[in-house]
Design an enzyme around this catalytic site. Structure first.
Site, PDB file in Angstrom:
ATOM      1  N   GLU A  97       0.822  -1.200   0.000  1.00 28.69           N
ATOM      2  CA  GLU A  97       0.000   0.000   0.000  1.00 28.69           C
ATOM      3  C   GLU A  97       0.864   1.261   0.000  1.00 28.69           C
ATOM      4  O   GLU A  97       1.924   1.309   0.633  1.00 28.69           O
ATOM      5  CB  GLU A  97      -0.916  -0.017   1.223  1.00 28.69           C
ATOM      6  CG  GLU A  97      -1.770  -1.290   1.208  1.00 28.69           C
ATOM      7  CD  GLU A  97      -2.813  -1.362   2.301  1.00 28.69           C
ATOM      8  OE1 GLU A  97      -3.477  -2.393   2.386  1.00 28.69           O
ATOM      9  OE2 GLU A  97      -2.960  -0.398   3.063  1.00 28.69           O
ATOM     10  N   CYS A 110       3.375   8.369   1.110  1.00 26.73           N
ATOM     11  CA  CYS A 110       3.860   7.480   2.159  1.00 26.73           C
ATOM     12  C   CYS A 110       4.146   6.124   1.513  1.00 26.73           C
ATOM     13  O   CYS A 110       3.244   5.480   0.986  1.00 26.73           O
ATOM     14  CB  CYS A 110       2.787   7.383   3.245  1.00 26.73           C
ATOM     15  SG  CYS A 110       3.253   6.314   4.604  1.00 26.73           S
ATOM     16  N   CYS A 117       6.089  -6.893   7.946  1.00 24.31           N
ATOM     17  CA  CYS A 117       7.198  -6.368   8.759  1.00 24.31           C
ATOM     18  C   CYS A 117       7.548  -7.415   9.802  1.00 24.31           C
ATOM     19  O   CYS A 117       6.687  -8.128  10.305  1.00 24.31           O
ATOM     20  CB  CYS A 117       6.783  -5.070   9.447  1.00 24.31           C
ATOM     21  SG  CYS A 117       8.148  -4.242  10.300  1.00 24.31           S
ATOM     22  N   CYS A 121       6.100  -4.614  16.498  1.00 28.25           N
ATOM     23  CA  CYS A 121       5.720  -3.562  17.449  1.00 28.25           C
ATOM     24  C   CYS A 121       4.274  -3.839  17.871  1.00 28.25           C
ATOM     25  O   CYS A 121       3.415  -4.128  17.033  1.00 28.25           O
ATOM     26  CB  CYS A 121       5.844  -2.183  16.800  1.00 28.25           C
ATOM     27  SG  CYS A 121       7.553  -1.797  16.347  1.00 28.25           S
ATOM     28  N   CYS A 124       1.146  -1.932  16.214  1.00 28.28           N
ATOM     29  CA  CYS A 124       1.155  -1.693  14.760  1.00 28.28           C
ATOM     30  C   CYS A 124       0.434  -2.823  14.040  1.00 28.28           C
ATOM     31  O   CYS A 124       0.710  -3.998  14.277  1.00 28.28           O
ATOM     32  CB  CYS A 124       2.593  -1.582  14.259  1.00 28.28           C
ATOM     33  SG  CYS A 124       2.687  -1.311  12.469  1.00 28.28           S
ATOM     34  N   CYS A 338      -1.716   6.069   9.994  1.00 27.68           N
ATOM     35  CA  CYS A 338      -0.488   5.425  10.465  1.00 27.68           C
ATOM     36  C   CYS A 338      -0.756   4.064  11.075  1.00 27.68           C
ATOM     37  O   CYS A 338      -1.618   3.915  11.934  1.00 27.68           O
ATOM     38  CB  CYS A 338       0.155   6.260  11.556  1.00 27.68           C
ATOM     39  SG  CYS A 338       0.968   7.677  10.926  1.00 27.68           S
TER      40      CYS A 338
HETATM   41  N1  SAH Z   1       8.969   0.784  10.428  1.00 22.68           N
HETATM   42  C1  SAH Z   1       9.065   2.212  10.400  1.00 22.68           C
HETATM   43  C2  SAH Z   1       7.894   2.863   9.684  1.00 22.68           C
HETATM   44  C3  SAH Z   1       6.606   2.597  10.396  1.00 22.68           C
HETATM   45  S1  SAH Z   1       5.136   3.517  10.109  1.00 22.68           S
HETATM   46  C4  SAH Z   1       9.148   2.725  11.829  1.00 22.68           C
HETATM   47  O1  SAH Z   1       9.007   1.943  12.751  1.00 22.68           O
HETATM   48  O2  SAH Z   1       9.407   3.919  12.013  1.00 22.68           O
HETATM   49  C5  SAH Z   1       5.322   5.108  10.724  1.00 22.68           C
HETATM   50  C6  SAH Z   1       4.918   5.376  12.165  1.00 22.68           C
HETATM   51  O3  SAH Z   1       3.599   4.956  12.508  1.00 22.68           O
HETATM   52  C7  SAH Z   1       5.851   4.707  13.149  1.00 22.68           C
HETATM   53  O4  SAH Z   1       6.264   5.645  14.097  1.00 22.68           O
HETATM   54  C8  SAH Z   1       4.960   3.680  13.767  1.00 22.68           C
HETATM   55  O5  SAH Z   1       5.439   3.294  15.021  1.00 22.68           O
HETATM   56  C9  SAH Z   1       3.639   4.388  13.807  1.00 22.68           C
HETATM   57  N2  SAH Z   1       2.488   3.503  14.031  1.00 22.68           N
HETATM   58  C10 SAH Z   1       2.400   2.182  13.796  1.00 22.68           C
HETATM   59  N3  SAH Z   1       1.192   1.720  14.143  1.00 22.68           N
HETATM   60  C11 SAH Z   1       0.477   2.763  14.602  1.00 22.68           C
HETATM   61  C12 SAH Z   1      -0.854   2.924  15.066  1.00 22.68           C
HETATM   62  N4  SAH Z   1      -1.703   1.908  15.108  1.00 22.68           N
HETATM   63  N5  SAH Z   1      -1.238   4.152  15.433  1.00 22.68           N
HETATM   64  C13 SAH Z   1      -0.416   5.201  15.345  1.00 22.68           C
HETATM   65  N6  SAH Z   1       0.857   5.119  14.892  1.00 22.68           N
HETATM   66  C14 SAH Z   1       1.300   3.908  14.523  1.00 22.68           C
END
Ligand code: SAH
Length: 362
Positions: A97, A110, A117, A121, A124, A338
């Site tokens: 996406e 984006c 991944c 986390c 996420c 996000c």
């Molecule tokens: N792998 C990369 C890019 C991730 S996406 C990273 O970890 O930075 C970008 C941001 O969105 C990251 O800071 C991630 O932690 C955040 N994110 C992931 N899931 C989320 C959610 N459910 N709500 C808000 N932010 C989220």
């Protein structure tokens, strides 16, 4: 549907040097490689026949063994606020996406770096699908290529904040970012290309050797005990390694700052004492903090912090002199916010209509 793997080399995988080398290998001059790059990325041309300033013999060889194969947009979902999610299908049938976020004069794309991944986390949604594979450089820049065609011009900003951990796919991501900034391609300035990482320290140190794009780091907690829970890669690269690595990334860059991403989780990391610990942690590091209201997804046990707690947290950081913004949630109604790029569309059997050809039959 799984497409047959192509035996042709995808020219989207090549950066400027690679394209020059290819031209020479095929008996032409380095500047023909530069022209080829320009045709593909600046003009969006995929048919070698149309590349009128390339020698005929070069065009013929390209025709027989090479191709320009961007991932195909199979699904387009616009949100009320103008944000659009594109689902792109890769050659092996996997889907990723890409999200387009318009904001006044600014257009941000984006971009995803992996299918799924591996970092797990806890808040996420991409983590829930597990890790499938790395994207190639061509599949990464292919998202920008497609976005540029859709928008009629290159985006002003790119954030590597889609699915995946960009620093876990180092070479392909760096090649793609070079192309984003390349004058003969998308010409996006280094301050407008942002790599977001959960903090893979050795790759971060290596990145500085090669490029100086803007850096966003997914911090989410001010101490190791909590960060170990939220961002498990912290167990391998704890804060005492991550923070100095980020500091060193800024060396020689007077006006730049690290953007710290901090997801606001109700009752987890959002108290005033967390804010104070964060202030202490960031002391001496040129910083901007981005508070991200948690975007819920099915099956999650987390909730977003209420607005007044986010405001209080922000106030506390601002009083300590740290620029802090609360990120607007964009594209919420289409699961493009996000951490929501969960690839649910994989289950749909039928292609959805693109809004641009709403009357067409698919
Ligand atoms: N792998 C990369 C890019 C991730 S996406 C990273 O970890 O930075 C970008 C941001 O969105 C990251 O800071 C991630 O932690 C955040 N994110 C992931 N899931 C989320 C959610 N459910 N709500 C808000 N932010 C989220």
């Amino acid at each position: 549907m799984v497409m047959e793997a192509s035996t042709r080399t995808n020219l989207l995988d090549l950066d400027l040097k690679g394209m020059e080398a290819l031209a020479v290998e095929l008996g032409a001059k380095p500047f023909h490689g530069r022209n080829l790059l320009k045709w593909i990325h600046k003009h969006g041309v995929t048919d070698f026949e149309q590349m009128s300033d390339l020698p005929r013999s070069l065009r013929e060889q390209l025709e027989s063994r090479y191709e320009v194969a961007p991932p195909e947009i199979v699904f387009e979902q616009p949100a009320f606020d103008g944000t659009t999610k594109w689902v792109l299908e890769l050659r092996d049938g996997q889907r990723i996406e890409t999200v387009y976020i318009p904001d006044g004069d600014r257009s941000t794309i984006c971009v995803s770096s992996q299918v799924g991944c591996a970092l797990d986390c806890s808040f996420c949604s991409t983590a829930q699908q597990g890790f499938n594979r790395n994207l190639s450089a061509g599949e990464i820049i292919g998202q920008v290529w497609q976005a540029t065609r859709e928008l009629g011009r290159p985006p002003t900003n790119v954030v590597m904040m889609g699915m995946g951990e960009p620093l876990a796919n180092y070479d392909a991501v760096v090649t793609a970012m070079d192309l984003m900034m390349e004058d003969l391609a998308y010409m996006i300035s280094k301050t407008r290309v942002t790599l977001s990482t959960s903090g893979i320290v050795p790759a971060l140190l290596r990145l500085r050797e090669h490029t100086d794009v803007s850096l966003a780091v997914s911090l989410h907690a001010p101490d190791n005990a909590l960060r170990d829970q939220l961002v498990p890669i912290n167990r391998k690269y704890p804060l005492e390694e991550l923070i100095p690595a980020c500091k060193s990334y800024l060396e020689g860059e007077k006006r730049r700052k690290i953007t710290w991403e901090y997801v606001m989780l109700d009752g987890v990391n959002d108290s005033i004492s967390h804010a104070k610990a964060l202030i202490r942690l960031l002391q001496g590091v040129p910083s901007k903090v981005n508070l991200i209201p948690f975007n819920p997804f099915p099956g999650t046990g987390y909730r977003s912090s209420p607005a007044d707690r986010i405001d209080a947290f922000r106030e506390r950081l601002m009083r300590a002199g740290i620029i802090t913004i609360t990120r607007k949630t964009r594209g919420e109604d289409i699961d493009a916010a996000c951490g929501q790029l969960v690839g649910r569309v994989r289950d749909r059997s039928r292609r959805q209509l693109r809004s641009s050809d709403a009357n067409a039959k698919v």
